[in-house]
Scaffold this active site. Structure first.
Site, PDB file in Angstrom:
ATOM      1  N   GLU A 146      28.383  40.039 -74.973  1.00 50.51           N
ATOM      2  CA  GLU A 146      27.051  40.403 -75.475  1.00 50.51           C
ATOM      3  C   GLU A 146      27.069  41.652 -76.355  1.00 50.51           C
ATOM      4  O   GLU A 146      26.203  41.835 -77.204  1.00 50.51           O
ATOM      5  CB  GLU A 146      26.059  40.582 -74.314  1.00 50.51           C
ATOM      6  CG  GLU A 146      26.297  41.773 -73.386  1.00 50.51           C
ATOM      7  CD  GLU A 146      27.238  41.479 -72.212  1.00 50.51           C
ATOM      8  OE1 GLU A 146      28.058  40.555 -72.327  1.00 50.51           O
ATOM      9  OE2 GLU A 146      27.158  42.188 -71.189  1.00 50.51           O
ATOM     10  N   CYS A 202      31.462  39.135 -66.858  1.00 48.84           N
ATOM     11  CA  CYS A 202      32.089  40.169 -66.034  1.00 48.84           C
ATOM     12  C   CYS A 202      31.921  39.851 -64.535  1.00 48.84           C
ATOM     13  O   CYS A 202      32.633  38.999 -64.025  1.00 48.84           O
ATOM     14  CB  CYS A 202      31.550  41.537 -66.415  1.00 48.84           C
ATOM     15  SG  CYS A 202      32.732  42.835 -66.008  1.00 48.84           S
ATOM     16  N   HIS A 215      32.567  41.632 -71.905  1.00 51.95           N
ATOM     17  CA  HIS A 215      31.130  41.517 -72.178  1.00 51.95           C
ATOM     18  C   HIS A 215      30.909  41.065 -73.625  1.00 51.95           C
ATOM     19  O   HIS A 215      30.740  41.912 -74.511  1.00 51.95           O
ATOM     20  CB  HIS A 215      30.453  42.876 -71.978  1.00 51.95           C
ATOM     21  CG  HIS A 215      30.387  43.310 -70.559  1.00 51.95           C
ATOM     22  ND1 HIS A 215      29.320  43.041 -69.740  1.00 51.95           N
ATOM     23  CD2 HIS A 215      31.283  43.983 -69.801  1.00 51.95           C
ATOM     24  CE1 HIS A 215      29.544  43.541 -68.537  1.00 51.95           C
ATOM     25  NE2 HIS A 215      30.726  44.116 -68.544  1.00 51.95           N
TER      26      HIS A 215
HETATM   27  N1  GLN Z   1      31.804  45.208 -60.458  1.00 53.33           N
HETATM   28  C1  GLN Z   1      32.781  44.504 -61.231  1.00 53.33           C
HETATM   29  C2  GLN Z   1      33.958  45.381 -61.572  1.00 53.33           C
HETATM   30  O1  GLN Z   1      33.859  46.579 -61.538  1.00 53.33           O
HETATM   31  C3  GLN Z   1      32.166  43.934 -62.488  1.00 53.33           C
HETATM   32  C4  GLN Z   1      31.692  44.970 -63.443  1.00 53.33           C
HETATM   33  C5  GLN Z   1      30.723  44.435 -64.466  1.00 53.33           C
HETATM   34  O2  GLN Z   1      30.127  43.384 -64.269  1.00 53.33           O
HETATM   35  N2  GLN Z   1      30.509  45.154 -65.542  1.00 53.33           N
HETATM   36  O3  GLN Z   1      35.001  44.896 -61.904  1.00 53.33           O
END
Ligand code: GLN
Length: 567
Positions: free
Chosen positions: A538, A404, A536
């Protein structure tokens, strides 16, 4: 099957898991482990968590305060315990399985506004517990569960969760034969006394009695196993047979817990309490996984570079629990011995100081790791540190895995240092930047201008189309489309996709409409493993089925290790 008796629902059985003495002793793992055992006996099981917070969901909670936000497939932002349930049960759970005080009150108030209470006085008791029970029933029905586990957050005796104990009491009163109460307690061994003390557990049990409930089983957490004398003492003063006091000593790994409980016959005891037939359990696959977790030969060292490690003077890793567990699952299946390191990238509140801190010798130290992972994150602090780490990993061909924010920062680093986009950044920290290579998604832009932050991210499972002849495509075994869970507001700015591609970055996974870049990677010829995902992965890794991208990352890290050992 025994015939239904008076006071049974005939539909299902319920196990409430409550915590005594103090928090943080592993109620979530205990609940998950009980679920794992019962499932291995062929029962259909589901698990719910009740959190006593007024927050409607976990999305707006600061990770250093609350730990990881676990995202369900349907997009609900929940507590990390839901992740434990999914991992131990091997199931995908729906949002109805998670509730907070805020959420419960919100639905009651909405129903009241819709006149659904038909003019009657709506009261904390019984209407709140009834709403809790309604939700439990919905979850049970959705899962068609034989046994429904309900973990009540917080500790017995707290003002905040008393209403949930009341829900358990009411269900038990209605269906005495179908409800079991398991209390997870803590038995300390104070240093200056050197003896295991059961009094706090006795008090907790009495406190539970005063809420109208009696524990059927006590899981006694302690640094070591309970002896016969303490078991008997707890049994006598807490009103249960001593076989129902189960020793729950500290263990090497949380995955040992179901095996340990089963050794003490917990599954059969629960079956007896609930009037179910005793069934043999099959934990052989689980046992094989646990054995592997202890027998890894080849060491592989992975650094997680993040910023949410510190809480006062303590180092927290709970914030990244799903990432850590996913690394473990993959490592164990590959017979690797995982050595984890945590790098705190948040050195200073000041941008320049951070850049300064992440240069020279400090960066060179990164060479000792076999792989570097940058997990999800938000905001400005710590990002220059992360970008410096990513640059070092790219230039020195250290396997890199970005999740992410870790993917977005990988794209930014590439834009700045390879594609020549000076000052490239994300609109998250500079909305007016000249090269916002990571930008707000249009639908989120609209919501945020209204100051509406809660639940406004792109959340939950979405499809991702894989491109062939890529590291990602290969890792997933040539599957054309996969579904992965998301939690983000920003994305790769479509206006820069061409430029970045021309500079050598490959987008190996995209949304089916090709608008969103889901996976970025460098070609194998250029770097052994430099890959980031907007989603994600994970959240989908399970002990018995590790996530293919985590496995691919660790394979690359292992190759680096072997090559360095040969030198
Ligand atoms: N801050 C970034 C976004 O909002 C990544 C979010 C995250 O890593 N879950 O897109």
């Amino acid at each position: 099957m025994p015939k239904p008796q008076k006071g049974t629902t005939t539909k299902g059985k319920y196990i409430f898991v409550v915590g005594g003495v103090m928090s943080g002793i592993g109620k979530g793992v205990a609940t998950s482990a009980i679920g794992c055992i019962l499932k291995s006996k062929g029962f259909r099981v589901t698990a719910l968590k009740i959190d006593p917070y007024i927050n409607v969901d976990a999305g707006t909670m600061n990770p250093t305060e609350h730990g990881e936000v676990f995202v369900l497939d349907d997009g609900y932002e929940t507590d990390q315990d839901m992740g434990n349930y999914e991992r131990f049960l091997g199931e995908t759970l729906p949002e109805i399985n998670y509730m907070t005080t805020g959420r419960i009150y919100r639905s009651i108030i909405e129903r009241e506004r819709n006149l659904e209470y038909k003019g009657k006085n709506v009261e904390v008791v019984p209407d709140v517990p009834l709403e809790v029970l309604r939700r439990i029933e919905k979850a049970r029905e959705a899962a068609q569960a034989d046994i429904t586990l309900i973990e009540i957050g917080g500790t017995i005796g707290e003002y905040q969760n008393i209403i949930f104990l009341e829900a358990a009491r009411m269900l038990k009163q209605m269906h005495p034969m179908d409800v079991a109460v398991v209390m997870l307690s803590y038995v300390p061994i104070p240093n200056n006394i050197g003896e295991m003390k059961t009094k706090p557990t006795q008090y907790a049990s009495r406190e539970l009695n005063s809420a109208g409930l009696q524990a059927d089983i006590i899981l006694a957490r302690a640094t070591m196993p309970l002896d016969k004398k303490r078991k008997e003492k707890i049994a006598t003063f807490c009103n249960i047979p001593s076989e129902r006091v189960i020793s729950a000593p500290d263990v090497e790994s949380i995955y040992d817990v179901p095996l340990n409980y089963e050794k003490d016959g917990l599954g059969d005891i629960l079956a007896d309490v609930l009037g179910l037939e005793r069934r043999a359990s099959d934990l052989s696959q689980w046992q094989a996984f646990v054995d592997k977790s202890k027998n890894g030969e080849q060491e592989v060292s992975i650094a997680i570079a993040g910023k949410y490690f510190k809480s006062g003077e303590f180092v927290l890793s709970d914030v990244y629990i799903s990432v850590i567990e996913a690394l473990k699952h993959a490592a164990y299946h590959l017979n690797l011995k995982l050595v984890l390191h945590f790098i705190n990238t948040k050195d200073s509140a000041q941008h320049d100081a951070e850049v300064e801190a992440w240069s020279g010798e400090r960066l060179k130290e990164l060479s000792r790791y076999d792989g570097i992972l940058v997990p999800g994150g938000f905001g400005e602090s710590g990002i220059e540190g992360k970008i410096a780490v990513i640059k070092y990993a790219r230039e020195n061909k250290i396997p890199y895995f970005g999740l992410c924010y870790g993917m977005q920062l990988m794209v930014i680093e590439y834009a700045r240092n390879v594609a020549g986009l000076v000052g490239a950044t994300t609109a998250e920290i500079d909305a007016g930047a000249k090269h916002a290579v990571i930008d707000l998604m249009p639908e989120q832009k609209e919501k945020m201008t209204k100051g509406d932050y809660g639940g406004t991210m792109r959340l939950g499972g979405y499809p991702c189309k894989l491109r062939s002849n890529t590291i990602a495509g290969e890792a997933y075994g040539g599957v054309g489309e996969v579904r992965e869970r998301h939690r983000h507001r920003y994305e790769v700015n479509p206006e820069y996709v061409m430029k970045l591609t021309e500079a050598g970055l490959k987008f190996s996974g995209v949304s089916p409409d090709h608008n969103l870049m889901e996976i970025a990677e460098l070609p194998k010829e250029v770097h052994p493993f430099m890959l980031g995902t907007q989603f994600h992965p994970e959240f989908l890794s399970r002990p018995l089925s590790p996530h293919p991208l985590f496995s691919a990352f660790l394979k690359a890290a292992c190759l680096r290790r072997q090559a360095s050992e040969k030198k």
